[in-house]
Write an enzyme that holds these catalytic residues in place. Structure first.
Site, PDB file in Angstrom:
ATOM      1  N   TYR A   1     -10.730   2.940   5.538  1.00 43.29           N
ATOM      2  CA  TYR A   1      -9.770   2.501   4.527  1.00 43.29           C
ATOM      3  C   TYR A   1     -10.439   1.591   3.507  1.00 43.29           C
ATOM      4  O   TYR A   1     -11.126   0.637   3.866  1.00 43.29           O
ATOM      5  CB  TYR A   1      -8.645   1.744   5.219  1.00 43.29           C
ATOM      6  CG  TYR A   1      -7.384   1.566   4.429  1.00 43.29           C
ATOM      7  CD1 TYR A   1      -6.380   2.525   4.466  1.00 43.29           C
ATOM      8  CD2 TYR A   1      -7.165   0.428   3.667  1.00 43.29           C
ATOM      9  CE1 TYR A   1      -5.200   2.355   3.768  1.00 43.29           C
ATOM     10  CE2 TYR A   1      -5.992   0.242   2.969  1.00 43.29           C
ATOM     11  CZ  TYR A   1      -5.007   1.215   3.018  1.00 43.29           C
ATOM     12  OH  TYR A   1      -3.832   1.048   2.323  1.00 43.29           O
ATOM     13  N   SER A   2     -10.232   1.879   2.224  1.00 45.09           N
ATOM     14  CA  SER A   2     -10.775   1.043   1.157  1.00 45.09           C
ATOM     15  C   SER A   2      -9.851   1.080  -0.047  1.00 45.09           C
ATOM     16  O   SER A   2      -9.626   2.143  -0.639  1.00 45.09           O
ATOM     17  CB  SER A   2     -12.171   1.510   0.742  1.00 45.09           C
ATOM     18  OG  SER A   2     -12.642   0.778  -0.377  1.00 45.09           O
ATOM     19  N   ASN A   3      -9.317  -0.067  -0.418  1.00 44.70           N
ATOM     20  CA  ASN A   3      -8.443  -0.147  -1.587  1.00 44.70           C
ATOM     21  C   ASN A   3      -9.150   0.272  -2.869  1.00 44.70           C
ATOM     22  O   ASN A   3      -8.508   0.710  -3.831  1.00 44.70           O
ATOM     23  CB  ASN A   3      -7.909  -1.571  -1.721  1.00 44.70           C
ATOM     24  CG  ASN A   3      -6.908  -1.917  -0.637  1.00 44.70           C
ATOM     25  OD1 ASN A   3      -5.738  -1.552  -0.719  1.00 44.70           O
ATOM     26  ND2 ASN A   3      -7.361  -2.616   0.396  1.00 44.70           N
TER      27      ASN A   3
ATOM     28  N   GLY B   1       2.706  -0.708   4.146  1.00 42.14           N
ATOM     29  CA  GLY B   1       2.085  -1.610   3.197  1.00 42.14           C
ATOM     30  C   GLY B   1       2.048  -3.040   3.701  1.00 42.14           C
ATOM     31  O   GLY B   1       2.962  -3.489   4.400  1.00 42.14           O
TER      32      GLY B   1
ATOM     33  N   SER C   1       0.789  -1.239   0.000  1.00 44.77           N
ATOM     34  CA  SER C   1       0.000   0.000   0.000  1.00 44.77           C
ATOM     35  C   SER C   1       0.814   1.280   0.000  1.00 44.77           C
ATOM     36  O   SER C   1       0.245   2.369  -0.133  1.00 44.77           O
ATOM     37  CB  SER C   1      -0.962   0.005   1.190  1.00 44.77           C
ATOM     38  OG  SER C   1      -2.040  -0.878   0.942  1.00 44.77           O
TER      39      SER C   1
END
Length: 360
Positions: free
Chosen positions: A167-169, A311, A69
């Site tokens: 949080y959201s990818n 990440g 990330s």
């Protein structure tokens, strides 16, 4: 442990060495790699453990790892550069740049802004929650960005845009698609031309489609589907499911160099960097964390803040950041804390090691 460009003997160096060794000997990470830069630009490298559990091969100094990330910060910089060029409006709706793409149950691209994406305040569901918890069966599968988005849009919105932080990818898949739509160029090229080359990140690259390997010297990455189970090699893996949210490959030194260059203003104009550093609470990440636009601030025990991201991807766990006075530290581990017997303690010790590296 290996050390370069800095004579041994400083208290801080010994403390960091002990912290890195403890992550392997006590917490059970297969390997640890770190790069620590002081305010004068002098770099120290640290390694512990084994690059290959089967052979016991030594860990390469400044070896390549999956950045996971941390890729989000690179993607955010590209989008904010486009904001600075007047090609994207930070508070403009996603619909302007990706017409008709963002639609679903409680989801409307006319209400979600670019800022919402970059700050994780969009309310969009995270596509990774639709992926199997076991990454081994899908390690060889290529997943295009639109398929990732479809996985997310099969679920309702988590909350109205701007209501809170989560949080959201999915946010960064959309940010990558937006950058491509605006420029007409692939994201990998944008990251390379706009960030990697100007910042002279010589060991960083965005894997091409189908590239499952890590080029150059690197430790193997290991994973277990349940805490404390046998760690298995997952180094070779198609990272396309991370794409703009997590596909990049880098080294500890390059990642530290990137965050230092970013804070110095080498990659963004002052107005966009100020926006990037405007944060909201993000304690779900770790204690004290606040999230800007693809950038996380963490308070240091010696005062001040470290700015970075971190990440997590099966096989690799990275934490670190840079300070406004030019210090930086990046720590990479070759397994996720969740694969180890005591995940919470391992994650806590990683953060403590970074703090030790940045504080005298």
């Amino acid at each position: 442990m290996s050390s370069t460009r800095e004579p041994p003997g400083s208290g801080t160096e010994e403390e960091v060495e002990r912290a890195v060794e403890r992550l392997v000997r006590t917490d059970g990470f297969p390997a640890a790699l770190a790069a620590v830069t002081d305010g004068d630009g002098r770099v120290r490298d640290y390694t512990a453990g084994a690059a290959d559990l089967a052979t016991g091969a030594p860990v390469p100094v400044n070896g390549r790892v999956r950045a996971a990330s941390n890729t989000k910060t690179f993607t955010a910089v590209v989008v904010l550069q486009l904001v600075g060029e007047g090609r994207v409006r930070l508070d403009g709706p996603v619909e302007t740049y990706l017409p008709g793409l963002l639609r679903g149950d409680g989801i409307d691209g006319r209400r979600v802004t670019v800022r919402h994406l970059l700050q994780h305040t969009s309310g969009l569901p995270d596509y990774t929650e639709s992926l199997s918890e076991d990454p081994f069966p899908r390690r060889d599968r290529y997943t295009p960005p639109r398929e990732l988005l479809d996985l997310a849009l099969a679920h309702p919105a988590r909350f109205p845009p701007g209501a809170r932080w989560e949080y959201s990818n999915t946010n960064y898949v959309l940010a990558g698609l937006l950058a491509q739509a605006v420029t007409g160029r692939p994201l990998a090229e944008l990251v390379t031309r706009r960030i990697i080359e100007p910042a002279r990140l010589r060991h960083t690259y965005f894997p091409t489609a189908g590239d499952r390997h890590i080029r150059g010297p690197h430790p193997k990455g290991y994973h277990a589907t349940r805490p404390g189970r046998e760690l298995k090699d997952i180094t070779v893996m198609d990272p396309s499911w991370g794409w703009a949210a997590g596909q990049l490959i880098t080294t500890p030194r390059d990642l530290s160099r990137f965050y230092t260059a970013l804070l110095k203003g080498d990659l963004l104009e002052p107005a966009q960097l100020r926006q990037m550093r405007t944060t909201v609470g993000a304690e779900d990440l770790w204690p004290g964390a606040r999230y800007g636009l693809g950038l996380v601030s963490t308070p240091l025990s010696c005062g001040g803040l470290a700015w970075g991201h971190g990440g997590d991807i099966p096989g690799f766990h990275t934490r670190g950041g840079a300070t406004d006075d030019g210090r930086s530290a990046t720590l990479a581990l070759t397994a996720l804390p969740t694969a180890l017997p005591d995940a919470k303690a391992a994650a806590r010790h990683v953060l403590s090691a970074v703090d030790a590296a940045l504080c005298d």
